[in-house]
Write a protein that holds these residues in place. Structure first.
Motif, PDB file in Angstrom:
ATOM      1  N   GLU A   1      10.280   4.119  -9.686  1.00  9.70           N
ATOM      2  CA  GLU A   1       9.343   4.241  -8.574  1.00  9.70           C
ATOM      3  C   GLU A   1       9.901   3.573  -7.319  1.00  9.70           C
ATOM      4  O   GLU A   1       9.755   4.088  -6.205  1.00  9.70           O
ATOM      5  CB  GLU A   1       7.995   3.631  -8.946  1.00  9.70           C
ATOM      6  CG  GLU A   1       6.914   3.874  -7.905  1.00  9.70           C
ATOM      7  CD  GLU A   1       5.556   3.365  -8.330  1.00  9.70           C
ATOM      8  OE1 GLU A   1       4.604   3.548  -7.544  1.00  9.70           O
ATOM      9  OE2 GLU A   1       5.442   2.789  -9.425  1.00  9.70           O
ATOM     10  N   LEU A   2      10.553   2.434  -7.483  1.00  7.91           N
ATOM     11  CA  LEU A   2      11.171   1.749  -6.338  1.00  7.91           C
ATOM     12  C   LEU A   2      12.247   2.624  -5.693  1.00  7.91           C
ATOM     13  O   LEU A   2      12.394   2.653  -4.462  1.00  7.91           O
ATOM     14  CB  LEU A   2      11.773   0.420  -6.775  1.00  7.91           C
ATOM     15  CG  LEU A   2      10.784  -0.694  -7.143  1.00  7.91           C
ATOM     16  CD1 LEU A   2      11.537  -1.952  -7.561  1.00  7.91           C
ATOM     17  CD2 LEU A   2       9.851  -0.999  -5.974  1.00  7.91           C
ATOM     18  N   LEU A   3      13.007   3.341  -6.528  1.00  8.13           N
ATOM     19  CA  LEU A   3      14.030   4.240  -5.982  1.00  8.13           C
ATOM     20  C   LEU A   3      13.392   5.351  -5.157  1.00  8.13           C
ATOM     21  O   LEU A   3      13.922   5.755  -4.110  1.00  8.13           O
ATOM     22  CB  LEU A   3      14.857   4.836  -7.124  1.00  8.13           C
ATOM     23  CG  LEU A   3      15.760   3.865  -7.888  1.00  8.13           C
ATOM     24  CD1 LEU A   3      16.449   4.575  -9.053  1.00  8.13           C
ATOM     25  CD2 LEU A   3      16.804   3.248  -6.951  1.00  8.13           C
TER      26      LEU A   3
ATOM     27  N   MET B   1       0.490   3.523  -6.784  1.00  8.60           N
ATOM     28  CA  MET B   1       1.733   2.821  -6.467  1.00  8.60           C
ATOM     29  C   MET B   1       1.961   1.624  -7.386  1.00  8.60           C
ATOM     30  O   MET B   1       1.028   0.910  -7.750  1.00  8.60           O
ATOM     31  CB  MET B   1       1.706   2.330  -5.020  1.00  8.60           C
ATOM     32  CG  MET B   1       1.636   3.416  -3.980  1.00  8.60           C
ATOM     33  SD  MET B   1       1.654   2.708  -2.318  1.00  8.60           S
ATOM     34  CE  MET B   1       0.166   1.727  -2.337  1.00  8.60           C
ATOM     35  N   PHE B   2       3.240   1.412  -7.733  1.00  6.81           N
ATOM     36  CA  PHE B   2       3.698   0.236  -8.461  1.00  6.81           C
ATOM     37  C   PHE B   2       2.899  -0.004  -9.738  1.00  6.81           C
ATOM     38  O   PHE B   2       2.409  -1.101 -10.007  1.00  6.81           O
ATOM     39  CB  PHE B   2       3.642  -1.009  -7.542  1.00  6.81           C
ATOM     40  CG  PHE B   2       4.323  -0.808  -6.222  1.00  6.81           C
ATOM     41  CD1 PHE B   2       5.623  -0.316  -6.160  1.00  6.81           C
ATOM     42  CD2 PHE B   2       3.664  -1.078  -5.029  1.00  6.81           C
ATOM     43  CE1 PHE B   2       6.254  -0.124  -4.941  1.00  6.81           C
ATOM     44  CE2 PHE B   2       4.287  -0.885  -3.808  1.00  6.81           C
ATOM     45  CZ  PHE B   2       5.586  -0.404  -3.756  1.00  6.81           C
ATOM     46  N   LYS B   3       2.798   1.032 -10.535  1.00 11.48           N
ATOM     47  CA  LYS B   3       2.018   0.961 -11.770  1.00 11.48           C
ATOM     48  C   LYS B   3       2.647   0.004 -12.782  1.00 11.48           C
ATOM     49  O   LYS B   3       1.972  -0.536 -13.636  1.00 11.48           O
ATOM     50  CB  LYS B   3       1.910   2.360 -12.402  1.00 11.48           C
ATOM     51  CG  LYS B   3       1.139   3.363 -11.552  1.00 11.48           C
ATOM     52  CD  LYS B   3       1.047   4.714 -12.225  1.00 11.48           C
ATOM     53  CE  LYS B   3       2.367   5.467 -12.167  1.00 11.48           C
ATOM     54  NZ  LYS B   3       2.707   5.900 -10.794  1.00 11.48           N
TER      55      LYS B   3
ATOM     56  N   TYR C   1      -0.676  -5.372  -5.428  1.00  8.61           N
ATOM     57  CA  TYR C   1      -1.469  -5.477  -4.196  1.00  8.61           C
ATOM     58  C   TYR C   1      -0.568  -5.811  -3.006  1.00  8.61           C
ATOM     59  O   TYR C   1      -0.636  -5.159  -1.950  1.00  8.61           O
ATOM     60  CB  TYR C   1      -2.536  -6.562  -4.366  1.00  8.61           C
ATOM     61  CG  TYR C   1      -3.332  -6.851  -3.119  1.00  8.61           C
ATOM     62  CD1 TYR C   1      -4.439  -6.077  -2.791  1.00  8.61           C
ATOM     63  CD2 TYR C   1      -2.959  -7.890  -2.277  1.00  8.61           C
ATOM     64  CE1 TYR C   1      -5.164  -6.338  -1.636  1.00  8.61           C
ATOM     65  CE2 TYR C   1      -3.677  -8.157  -1.119  1.00  8.61           C
ATOM     66  CZ  TYR C   1      -4.774  -7.376  -0.808  1.00  8.61           C
ATOM     67  OH  TYR C   1      -5.482  -7.643   0.345  1.00  8.61           O
ATOM     68  N   LYS C   2       0.294  -6.808  -3.173  1.00  8.23           N
ATOM     69  CA  LYS C   2       1.162  -7.232  -2.077  1.00  8.23           C
ATOM     70  C   LYS C   2       2.124  -6.102  -1.683  1.00  8.23           C
ATOM     71  O   LYS C   2       2.317  -5.804  -0.505  1.00  8.23           O
ATOM     72  CB  LYS C   2       1.957  -8.463  -2.495  1.00  8.23           C
ATOM     73  CG  LYS C   2       2.818  -9.056  -1.386  1.00  8.23           C
ATOM     74  CD  LYS C   2       3.690 -10.193  -1.904  1.00  8.23           C
ATOM     75  CE  LYS C   2       2.841 -11.317  -2.486  1.00  8.23           C
ATOM     76  NZ  LYS C   2       3.690 -12.449  -2.938  1.00  8.23           N
ATOM     77  N   GLY C   3       2.749  -5.468  -2.696  1.00  6.41           N
ATOM     78  CA  GLY C   3       3.678  -4.383  -2.403  1.00  6.41           C
ATOM     79  C   GLY C   3       2.985  -3.174  -1.791  1.00  6.41           C
ATOM     80  O   GLY C   3       3.512  -2.532  -0.881  1.00  6.41           O
TER      81      GLY C   3
ATOM     82  N   HIS D   1      -6.586   2.937  -8.008  1.00  3.44           N
ATOM     83  CA  HIS D   1      -7.773   2.386  -8.655  1.00  3.44           C
ATOM     84  C   HIS D   1      -8.144   1.037  -8.045  1.00  3.44           C
ATOM     85  O   HIS D   1      -9.203   0.488  -8.348  1.00  3.44           O
ATOM     86  CB  HIS D   1      -7.516   2.174 -10.158  1.00  3.44           C
ATOM     87  CG  HIS D   1      -7.554   3.425 -10.967  1.00  3.44           C
ATOM     88  ND1 HIS D   1      -6.424   4.138 -11.287  1.00  3.44           N
ATOM     89  CD2 HIS D   1      -8.588   4.113 -11.506  1.00  3.44           C
ATOM     90  CE1 HIS D   1      -6.751   5.197 -12.012  1.00  3.44           C
ATOM     91  NE2 HIS D   1      -8.073   5.203 -12.163  1.00  3.44           N
ATOM     92  N   ASP D   2      -7.261   0.513  -7.208  1.00  5.07           N
ATOM     93  CA  ASP D   2      -7.422  -0.845  -6.684  1.00  5.07           C
ATOM     94  C   ASP D   2      -8.349  -0.848  -5.468  1.00  5.07           C
ATOM     95  O   ASP D   2      -7.940  -0.520  -4.350  1.00  5.07           O
ATOM     96  CB  ASP D   2      -6.039  -1.395  -6.314  1.00  5.07           C
ATOM     97  CG  ASP D   2      -6.064  -2.902  -6.095  1.00  5.07           C
ATOM     98  OD1 ASP D   2      -7.116  -3.412  -5.661  1.00  5.07           O
ATOM     99  OD2 ASP D   2      -5.033  -3.546  -6.345  1.00  5.07           O
ATOM    100  N   LEU D   3      -9.593  -1.252  -5.682  1.00  6.69           N
ATOM    101  CA  LEU D   3     -10.562  -1.280  -4.581  1.00  6.69           C
ATOM    102  C   LEU D   3     -10.193  -2.308  -3.523  1.00  6.69           C
ATOM    103  O   LEU D   3     -10.405  -2.074  -2.322  1.00  6.69           O
ATOM    104  CB  LEU D   3     -11.961  -1.590  -5.131  1.00  6.69           C
ATOM    105  CG  LEU D   3     -12.659  -0.461  -5.893  1.00  6.69           C
ATOM    106  CD1 LEU D   3     -14.012  -0.939  -6.412  1.00  6.69           C
ATOM    107  CD2 LEU D   3     -12.843   0.754  -5.011  1.00  6.69           C
ATOM    108  N   GLU D   4      -9.626  -3.444  -3.942  1.00 13.74           N
ATOM    109  CA  GLU D   4      -9.261  -4.472  -2.970  1.00 13.74           C
ATOM    110  C   GLU D   4      -8.169  -3.974  -2.037  1.00 13.74           C
ATOM    111  O   GLU D   4      -8.182  -4.233  -0.840  1.00 13.74           O
ATOM    112  CB  GLU D   4      -8.805  -5.741  -3.698  1.00 13.74           C
ATOM    113  CG  GLU D   4      -9.914  -6.450  -4.444  1.00 13.74           C
ATOM    114  CD  GLU D   4     -11.063  -6.812  -3.520  1.00 13.74           C
ATOM    115  OE1 GLU D   4     -10.803  -7.306  -2.396  1.00 13.74           O
ATOM    116  OE2 GLU D   4     -12.230  -6.584  -3.903  1.00 13.74           O
TER     117      GLU D   4
END
Length: 614
Positions: free
Chosen positions: A502-504, A526-528, A536-538, A558-561
């Motif tokens: 995924e990073l690639l 993203m970034f599973k 979160y940060k990425g 799925h990340d509401l924050e």
């Protein structure tokens, strides 16, 4: 449209049945003519009416030839109608989303491509299977190129016009497809034909010398054979004893001929090895070009393509027919040289050096058409690609062509749906995203439709940028570079984890955005492969960076924050797909809703799986 195709299948079946009866009758007529002619000739010969035989034999041959010709004509008509029936049955299968039996285009999948691996362009149940109506290898490649590379605005508009002209011409399009279908042969490669055509000739620069040598040696062989034959006649009449010396000139002549043929063997075998498997390919191109040349077109693109085959000095179909006939005879030589192939050709070749003439004929054809063959192949492949999009448009009359905007990052769809979903199960949504750096964040519960919606956007953009109609009622798009990251997988062979894969992809996306090209991205979860804090940060860092690079796109999560934070500090709009739980049942409406998702169903799904939640 499905009823139209069903009616055509039924009509074709009636014609096939009629042609079958006609073939049976013609076969009987052919047998009667043959037996009658033989009986008539035997009766006349037994009565020693030689003068009558002079008229009866040619008349019998002529009558039998007419019977055979009429039978072959009826057989070709039956085959054509059978293919039309098959084509209409295939259209029904496409409308019913039964795509398993169609070529998948699996060979065109490239993992590093910006989007084809994520939005079902090739492979099982793919857009390629839905669109492809080509019959040539070059046609498939051209259609795959259109799917893999967005066209310029001018090219898109030209293709749209061409597709709109051909879409109503169902009879002509199906006739074109049926013309090429008998010659589909996956074991052949038109590549070999084009490579041979590009290589320099070998005998043609010394054409005069080889022709003179062929004539002289052929006459010498014939003379020595005649000399030996006359001796045998004298021997049989007991006028002189048999002498081996009369055979020496023939043996010497044949030995010299054999040495010449051995010198030509490499050139002859190269032609046969390169082109033997392409005789069906040439027959297919001849049939397709004949259909293209016989039709009248009004749009500029189709007229320009048709003009490639028409010239005051040549006819493309006639030239291809000449090469096909040359090869059909030359193939009698066999790939193993003078001792292989057709025995009749081998004997004549040994006496008259036929290889010289057939090599010169092929090389002369190559010299005359060296600059044309590649253009003919390219034009046929373009016609087949346009006809494929036209068949797709005809089968889906509710689909519309999007307007191509000059404004950057303009994207608007009304009632957009996924063309690979059955129309009865398809749920359509309106969608709009405009402005540099505009990003949409989509939240939603499991199975609510987030990933499907992203693929719906992606596959319709691919259709729009290749000049095809989209599964929508209206739309407006500006040319952008589509990029997706949705199905990243680990690779054990290369030692790559799914997170690193995924990073690639992200690195590839950032480089594309930094190049200054207008980019539209689709990112699914993203970034599973990392922990929630780093995810979160990425995530928020990547979204900010993409926005600053003026890239637009959609991110599902799925990340509401993460969704809340990005909408507070960045130009991000929140949308969601929601579900509801009634009793022990979950219901999804698959409708895009403004705002964050508030009803996640993971707990309910885990409970249904037997997990006793704390």
């Amino acid at each position: 449209m499905i009823e139209v195709y069903r009616r055509r299948v039924a009509e074709n079946q009636v014609k096939v049945d009629h042609d079958s009866k006609l073939l049976s009758s013609l076969s009987l007529v052919r047998l009667i003519v043959f037996v009658g002619a033989i009986c008539c000739i035997l009766v006349i010969a037994s009565n020693r009416l030689a003068s009558l035989l002079v008229f009866v034999v040619p008349a019998s041959v002529f009558a039998f030839g007419l019977a055979v010709k009429r039978y072959n004509l009826a057989a070709r008509e039956q085959r054509h109608v059978t293919l039309l029936q098959q084509i209409n049955a295939q259209e029904i299968s496409r409308l019913e989303n039964k795509l398993a039996d169609f070529p998948s285009g699996q060979a065109f999948i490239k993992r590093e491509h910006p989007y084809i691996a994520d939005v079902d362009i090739f492979g099982t149940h793919s857009l390629f299977q839905l669109l492809n109506r080509t019959t040539t290898e070059a046609g498939q490649i051209r259609l795959a190129e259109w799917l893999a590379e967005p066209a310029s605005k001018q090219t898109i508009l030209m293709r749209q016009q061409a597709v709109q002209e051909l879409a109503p011409k169902m009879d002509w399009r199906q006739d074109l497809q049926a013309a090429g279908m008998p010659f589909i042969n996956p074991k052949t490669s038109y590549d070999g034909l084009l490579k041979w055509n590009a290589e320099p000739v070998k005998l043609l620069p010394l054409r005069t010398q080889y022709l003179v040598a062929g004539i002289v040696l052929g006459v010498a062989s014939l003379a020595s054979l005649g000399f030996f034959a006359l001796h045998l006649v004298q021997v049989l009449r007991n006028l002189e004893p048999f002498s081996i010396y009369y055979l020496i000139p023939l043996l010497v002549s044949l030995t010299i001929n054999g040495l010449v043929l051995k010198r030509l063997k490499a050139t002859s075998q190269e032609i046969i090895d390169r082109l033997a498997q392409n005789v069906p390919v040439l027959a297919g191109y001849e049939a397709l070009i004949n259909k293209i040349e016989s039709e009248t077109f009004t749009t500029r693109m189709l007229q320009d393509l048709q003009a490639v085959f028409q010239n005051s000095h040549y006819s493309a179909a006639a030239e291809i027919r000449k090469l096909k006939r040359i090869l059909e005879v030359f193939m009698q030589r066999g790939s193993k040289g003078p001792i292989g192939g057709n025995a009749f050709y081998t004997i004549l070749n040994q006496f008259f050096l036929l290889d010289i003439y057939w090599i010169l004929l092929t090389e002369n054809w190559k010299t005359r058409n060296k600059e044309n063959l590649g253009s003919w192949v390219a034009a046929v492949s373009e016609f087949e690609a346009v006809a494929s999009l036209s068949g797709f448009a005809c089968s889906n009359p509710a689909y519309t062509f999007p307007e191509i905007s000059d404004e950057s990052d303009q994207l608007r769809f009304t009632q957009l749906g996924h063309p690979l979903l059955h129309s009865e199960k398809r749920v359509c949504n309106d969608f709009e995203l405009a402005g540099d750096g505009s990003i949409m964040m989509i939240t939603g519960s499991n199975m609510a439709g987030k990933s499907t919606f992203l693929r719906t956007i992606g596959v319709n953009l691919v259709l729009a940028f290749m000049g095809a109609p989209c599964c929508m009622t209206s739309g407006n798009v500006s040319p952008v570079r589509l990029f997706t990251s949705m199905r990243t997988q680990d690779n054990l062979e290369e030692g790559v984890s799914s997170f690193y894969a995924e990073l690639l992809r992200v690195e590839q996306l950032l480089k594309l955005a930094e190049s200054g090209a207008p980019v539209f991205f689709l990112l699914d979860e993203m970034f599973k492969g990392t922990n929630s804090q780093d995810r979160y940060k990425g995530g928020i860092s990547l979204i900010r960076q993409l926005s600053e690079l003026h890239a637009s796109g959609i991110v599902s999560t799925h990340d509401l924050e993460l969704a809340r934070a990005t909408s507070e500090y960045l130009p991000v709009r929140n949308y969601s797909f929601n579900s509801r739980v009634t009793g022990r049942e979950m219901f999804f409406d698959y409708k895009l809703t403004e705002g964050l998702c508030l009803d996640f169903n993971a707990s309910e799904l885990m409970r249904k799986s037997g997990i006793k939640l704390i």
